[in-house]
Design a protein around this motif. Sequence first.
Motif, short mmCIF file in Angstrom:
data_model
loop_
_atom_site.label_atom_id
_atom_site.label_comp_id
_atom_site.label_asym_id
_atom_site.label_seq_id
_atom_site.Cartn_x
_atom_site.Cartn_y
_atom_site.Cartn_z
N ASN A 111 6.98 -2.56 7.89
CA ASN A 111 5.98 -1.54 7.61
C ASN A 111 4.59 -1.95 8.09
O ASN A 111 3.78 -1.11 8.49
CB ASN A 111 5.96 -1.21 6.12
CG ASN A 111 7.08 -0.26 5.72
OD1 ASN A 111 7.95 0.04 6.53
ND2 ASN A 111 7.08 0.19 4.49
N ALA A 112 4.30 -3.26 8.02
CA ALA A 112 3.01 -3.74 8.51
C ALA A 112 2.84 -3.42 9.99
O ALA A 112 1.75 -3.03 10.42
CB ALA A 112 2.91 -5.26 8.28
N ARG A 113 3.90 -3.57 10.76
CA ARG A 113 3.82 -3.30 12.20
C ARG A 113 3.66 -1.80 12.47
O ARG A 113 3.25 -1.41 13.55
CB ARG A 113 5.06 -3.84 12.92
CG ARG A 113 5.20 -5.35 12.82
CD ARG A 113 6.25 -5.88 13.78
NE ARG A 113 7.57 -5.31 13.59
CZ ARG A 113 8.46 -5.73 12.70
NH1 ARG A 113 8.16 -6.71 11.88
NH2 ARG A 113 9.65 -5.15 12.62
N ASN A 114 4.00 -0.98 11.47
CA ASN A 114 3.83 0.47 11.60
C ASN A 114 2.55 0.97 10.94
O ASN A 114 2.32 2.17 10.86
CB ASN A 114 5.04 1.20 10.98
CG ASN A 114 6.31 0.94 11.75
OD1 ASN A 114 6.29 0.82 12.98
ND2 ASN A 114 7.43 0.82 11.05
N GLY A 115 1.72 0.03 10.44
CA GLY A 115 0.43 0.40 9.87
C GLY A 115 0.44 0.71 8.39
O GLY A 115 -0.57 1.15 7.85
N THR A 116 1.57 0.47 7.71
CA THR A 116 1.65 0.71 6.27
C THR A 116 1.36 -0.59 5.52
O THR A 116 2.07 -1.58 5.70
CB THR A 116 3.03 1.25 5.87
OG1 THR A 116 3.25 2.50 6.53
CG2 THR A 116 3.11 1.46 4.36
N LEU A 117 0.34 -0.57 4.68
CA LEU A 117 -0.11 -1.77 3.98
C LEU A 117 -0.06 -1.52 2.47
O LEU A 117 -0.35 -0.42 2.01
CB LEU A 117 -1.52 -2.15 4.41
CG LEU A 117 -1.70 -2.34 5.93
CD1 LEU A 117 -3.15 -2.63 6.26
CD2 LEU A 117 -0.80 -3.46 6.44
N TYR A 118 0.29 -2.56 1.71
CA TYR A 118 0.46 -2.45 0.27
C TYR A 118 -0.72 -3.08 -0.46
O TYR A 118 -1.18 -4.17 -0.10
CB TYR A 118 1.77 -3.11 -0.16
CG TYR A 118 2.97 -2.35 0.36
CD1 TYR A 118 3.57 -1.35 -0.40
CD2 TYR A 118 3.47 -2.60 1.63
CE1 TYR A 118 4.65 -0.63 0.08
CE2 TYR A 118 4.55 -1.88 2.13
CZ TYR A 118 5.14 -0.91 1.35
OH TYR A 118 6.20 -0.19 1.84
N THR A 119 -1.21 -2.37 -1.48
CA THR A 119 -2.34 -2.85 -2.27
C THR A 119 -2.04 -2.61 -3.75
O THR A 119 -1.04 -1.99 -4.10
CB THR A 119 -3.64 -2.10 -1.89
OG1 THR A 119 -3.60 -0.78 -2.46
CG2 THR A 119 -3.81 -1.99 -0.38
N ARG A 120 -2.95 -3.07 -4.60
CA ARG A 120 -2.80 -2.86 -6.04
C ARG A 120 -2.83 -1.38 -6.39
O ARG A 120 -2.35 -0.98 -7.45
CB ARG A 120 -3.94 -3.57 -6.78
CG ARG A 120 -4.00 -5.05 -6.55
CD ARG A 120 -2.92 -5.77 -7.29
NE ARG A 120 -2.82 -7.16 -6.91
CZ ARG A 120 -2.31 -8.10 -7.68
NH1 ARG A 120 -1.86 -7.79 -8.88
NH2 ARG A 120 -2.23 -9.34 -7.25
N ARG A 121 -3.38 -0.58 -5.51
CA ARG A 121 -3.49 0.87 -5.77
C ARG A 121 -2.41 1.65 -5.03
O ARG A 121 -2.50 2.87 -4.90
CB ARG A 121 -4.89 1.35 -5.36
CG ARG A 121 -6.02 0.68 -6.14
CD ARG A 121 -7.38 0.90 -5.52
NE ARG A 121 -7.47 0.41 -4.16
CZ ARG A 121 -7.61 -0.88 -3.85
NH1 ARG A 121 -7.66 -1.80 -4.81
NH2 ARG A 121 -7.69 -1.27 -2.59
#
Length: 391
Positions: free
Chosen positions: A277-287
Amino acid sequence: MKFELLKTSNAYAARAGLIQTDHGPVETPVFMPVGTRGTVKALTNEELISASASIILGNTYHLYLRPGMDVIREGGGLHKFMNWHRPILTDSGGYQVFSLAHMRKIEGDVTTFRSHIDGSLHTLSPEKSMEIQRMLGSDIVMVFDECTPYPCDYATAKESLTRTHRWERLSREAFDATDPLWGHTQALFAIVQGSVYEDLRMESAAYLTNLDFDGYAIGGLAVGEPKAIMYELTGKVCQQLPAEKPRYLMGVGKPEDIIHSIARGVDMMDCVLPTRNARNGTLYTRRGKINIKRAEFSKDFSPLDPECPCPACQNHSKAYLHHLYKTGEITGLRLNSLHNITFFLQLVREARQSIQEGRFSKFYENFCQTYPMEEDHSAKNAASRERRRKS
């Protein structure tokens, strides 16, 4: 390998433990980054260590095809070949054979398949999977099994489970008949199958427990079934597995799936999702997750996640990460991947700490209240797959 159960949660089945291997300790619960071809995509070993990765995965199918066992043998085993001196778990190759169903044929206990690289013909069996994993030298070896798709009718799941149990027994016999090649011990984990049918899952857990493996995995979930079914079966299977052995839920998953699984007694998890997902621009955060490609971030000079210690969050803004992605810069893919891996590892570390400190209930309930859960599209996706299959 030795597993020590250190602490359990009062209100939930969550547990903290310690796996001791010849390549070092693994504190559980643990998320294991996936290094399919001997590397976690876009990241160096040093970056993984800085993110506190204690164990990674290698893929038997892919490493067997390329670079091949001759190279691994001459390289001194997978640890030495990739210069990773912490523990490694290798899968058996069974899932990849399952996912390439249109390119394989099962006859008896031998699966014949064509390489996705050049179309060449190869075979895998319980005995050959053990031979390859002995050569790789992983600390944790997985039995050869068959993963059923979703949806899967009961008769097919039952037939598959019978085959899988035979393959797991043959894997055990082949493993016990051989010795490690690289001077360190290897552990063998079984895999509980049975699709979404509770009686088959209970049958599988009971059968494999009697064979006394070093650890137990739950396979064949997170393949498209509704989340509620996955969570329910995970909890029920964990209740049937021996408390003194580690439990590994294969192919999971999203942050919410990880935390829900820990609450149900899972010790180990893995997934390609953080780096893919990182390579597709999806990033995970606390929100929750964000799509860094979106135009709204082009002038957002705040950090991605102020609570994250990774270089992407500590040194750069969302606007910069947006710019790197939109311009196709490799640095952006690397920063994104390092952030997601760091986020997942930190989240599980915090869950472990909360178990040790006797406050998992509060941690879990706070996570459920504050983390945005993704909509479950499993029913719609399953229906779409079934229509494609019939067309």
